[in-house]
Enzyme design. Structure first.
Site, mmCIF file in Angstrom:
data_model
loop_
_atom_site.group_PDB
_atom_site.id
_atom_site.type_symbol
_atom_site.label_atom_id
_atom_site.label_comp_id
_atom_site.label_asym_id
_atom_site.label_seq_id
_atom_site.Cartn_x
_atom_site.Cartn_y
_atom_site.Cartn_z
ATOM 1 N N ARG B 45 0.858 -1.179 0.000
ATOM 2 C CA ARG B 45 0.000 0.000 0.000
ATOM 3 C C ARG B 45 0.893 1.226 0.000
ATOM 4 N NH1 ARG B 45 2.568 1.788 3.619
ATOM 5 N NH2 ARG B 45 1.116 3.520 3.697
ATOM 6 N N GLY B 46 0.263 2.391 -0.104
ATOM 7 C CA GLY B 46 1.014 3.627 -0.287
ATOM 8 C C GLY B 46 0.998 3.969 -1.767
ATOM 9 N N ALA B 47 0.612 5.205 -2.085
ATOM 10 C CA ALA B 47 0.365 5.571 -3.479
ATOM 11 C C ALA B 47 1.569 5.283 -4.391
ATOM 12 C CB ALA B 47 -0.058 7.038 -3.555
ATOM 13 N N ARG B 85 -7.809 -0.431 -6.738
ATOM 14 C CA ARG B 85 -8.074 0.620 -5.756
ATOM 15 C C ARG B 85 -8.294 1.933 -6.507
ATOM 16 N NH1 ARG B 85 -4.632 0.849 -0.475
ATOM 17 N NH2 ARG B 85 -6.623 1.769 0.179
ATOM 18 N N GLN B 192 -1.677 1.743 9.986
ATOM 19 C CA GLN B 192 -0.398 1.907 9.278
ATOM 20 C C GLN B 192 0.629 2.657 10.114
ATOM 21 O OE1 GLN B 192 -3.390 2.610 7.954
ATOM 22 N NE2 GLN B 192 -3.507 2.085 5.783
ATOM 23 N N ASP B 233 -2.468 10.731 -1.783
ATOM 24 C CA ASP B 233 -2.892 9.715 -2.753
ATOM 25 C C ASP B 233 -3.315 10.331 -4.078
ATOM 26 O OD1 ASP B 233 -3.309 8.370 0.056
ATOM 27 O OD2 ASP B 233 -3.108 6.779 -1.433
ATOM 28 N N ASN B 243 -5.850 12.042 0.932
ATOM 29 C CA ASN B 243 -4.866 11.206 1.629
ATOM 30 C C ASN B 243 -5.643 10.350 2.626
ATOM 31 O OD1 ASN B 243 -2.102 10.404 2.130
ATOM 32 N ND2 ASN B 243 -2.185 11.537 4.047
ATOM 33 N N LYS B 244 -4.936 9.490 3.301
ATOM 34 C CA LYS B 244 -5.532 8.547 4.259
ATOM 35 C C LYS B 244 -6.563 9.235 5.157
ATOM 36 C CE LYS B 244 -5.108 5.088 4.486
ATOM 37 N NZ LYS B 244 -6.098 4.236 3.770
#
Lengths: 341, 341
Positions: B45-47, B85, B192, B233, B243-244
């Site tokens: 995960r993570g853009a 996603r 995370q 993101d 973002n998250k």
């Protein structure tokens, strides 16, 4: 409705709030030390509820005290119960009320002192339920109809002797015919929202949706939330509110999105001896509450943690404070003093 | 330093981010479908990291594709990876880059096409590390010395091919001699921050303190936090940042307390085709991420849940956007367009 705390057969019976919602288990405290431990370990929590528990703990302590040096034993009982948790002022309020009564009973036979202290603890419990219903009556008109109420932590029946403060306002709004639902912040680290608020609302058939604390901003921004209602652990003379960690962010995000932010609390939560919230002691709780979930580690071993259990919301973010004596608005120095009588 | 994602022996090897920090387990994906599943299930995960994974997934797909109807197979591979996603634009950016390259290779022998696609995926990975280092160089001067950096989620080495975006800024600030430490929001529901950020900072000996998301406001108010640095993101043309979930509250609380709020992200995270953040699709993830922790239920059975994985921070809360090409400031319509070239 669930009974949060009761006095039965010379013992204090509490629903174990560390086990909910998976187990409806009741704990029986037969000594004041057991009551103190139940408060410290959060078997019972919520500012009004721990006030009731402390009063019953005092009564229980004197029930088992001996005639010799009763004053000394009484002081120890009160100190032990007062040392359990530092932030919620209702704890100290209830102990002080028991102390004042005890002070008037000098020279009475021990059996009579015991009977009067038990009566007083039961009265505090009964009054707390009545106070919550009055808070609900005053708060219900403030709740926007056909919208969602956002709440943080659990300021419900489980945080009081019954009915609740913030959730008392929700219950009263629904009883008055309003069509509302509730968004409950899960309230890390102890998860009172997920474990207690959702459970207690489901028991009453009130529609509730669970979100993480990090989602409250998103939904406050979305236009769905009509108002925020939370409880309080201590309110300073200027209207600053100590409540469960994470309350301050919700208040800031509510104001940023023009959503009213209401605090629902009994007069016993006011601490007019403190000029502002800066003076409220903030409890630090164990790191393991953050690093472990049900015994499962969520962070590497040896992780440094901060775990303040409460934060302080400056009065400027508070739209109104709803008490059993009416609704206080800014400037709170005046309005709170007036309501406190 | 840990390797987030690598190409080895015609397979994609990733550290399993669902198992950290308890297990350092590597997963080997031998088909593009396995890569797609690893992205969807957040093994990676993570853009920026899922951009690299998608590029490698495309290369892996073509490696196993047959000569017959290669274009049709290529389209299916790209669509499958794109459907994993919806929010992080780096995923689509990487797939588009692979598509553009593929478009130039018409008529080449299949072996040559395969070789070029693998080379391109490896190049995207290498570039990502270089981009993170450049972001770090541009960001380091912005970080106040002798203070704490607050971050949300994980925008570190684990969210990229290495070094990190937000944590790249932290690393570069420390490499430049600054004495800083990090507060990491745990970042519910997927944790995370607790599981990845704390772990990766510990690997590098960078002092990190874990807090719950609900505590960020308290510490931003305390004066301890010098700046906030987060990843992104997707960033719209006007500077709105997806973002998250939980980033928007931190941004609001930072501004409320006069703490700079920085976003660190590669140019590939910009989506200048979107005028504002309102147009960014927000992924909804399964309810079980909120109601269950490691298989342990934290809410009553049948609890209604909302689980948006991202929120949008309006540009007015963003002090600066740090990219590999330099630092953008408001008005972002101009500054981002200029940096994007």
């Amino acid at each position: 409705m669930v009974e949060t705390i009761q006095w039965t057969d010379n013992a204090v019976v509490m629903i174990d709030q560390t086990r909910l919602p998976l187990e409806e288990k009741y704990v029986t405290c037969r000594t004041y030390e057991e009551v103190a431990e139940a408060i410290r370990g959060m078997t019972i929590r919520g500012a009004p509820a721990i006030g009731v528990a402390a009063a019953m703990g005092v009564a229980l302590g004197v029930l088992h005290a001996s005639e010799r040096d009763l004053d000394g034993q009484f002081a120890t009982i009160c100190e032990t119960l007062a040392r359990t948790r530092p932030t919620a002022v209702n704890l100290f309020w209830a102990i002080d009320r028991m102390k004042r009564l005890y002070g008037t009973l000098g020279g009475h036979p021990l059996a009579g002192i015991r009977r009067r202290l038990v009566q007083e603890a039961l009265l505090i419990r009964e009054e707390d339920i009545a106070v919550c219903r009055a808070i609900g009556r005053h708060g219900a008109p403030l709740v926007p109809d056909h919208k969602t109420v956002l709440t943080h932590c659990n300021a419900g029946a489980l945080a009081t002797a019954g009915y609740g403060t913030a959730l008392g306002v929700v219950r009263a709004a629904i009883e008055s015919g309003k069509k509302i639902d509730v968004f409950a912040d899960e309230t890390r680290p102890f998860l009172q929202g997920a474990r207690l608020t959702v459970w207690e609302l489901q028991q009453d058939g009130i529609p509730a949706t669970l979100i993480t604390d990090s989602m409250a901003g998103h939904f406050l921004h979305s236009g769905r939330i009509g108002c925020v209602v939370v409880g309080a652990d201590r309110i300073a003379a200027n209207g600053d509110v100590a409540n469960k960690i994470g309350t301050y962010p919700v208040a800031v995000l509510a104001r940023e999105n023009q959503v009213p932010f209401f605090v629902a609390a009994p007069i016993s939560t006011l601490d007019l001896t403190l000029a502002s919230g800066d003076q409220i002691p903030i409890e630090q709780r164990p790191a393991a509450e953050v690093t472990n979930l049900f015994g499962h580690p969520v962070a590497p071993a040896g992780t440094a943690v901060q775990n303040p259990a409460f934060d302080v919301t400056p009065a400027r973010y508070v739209s109104a404070i709803i008490t059993e004596n009416g609704v206080a608005r800014a400037p709170y120095e005046d309005s709170l003093k007036k309501l406190a009588g």
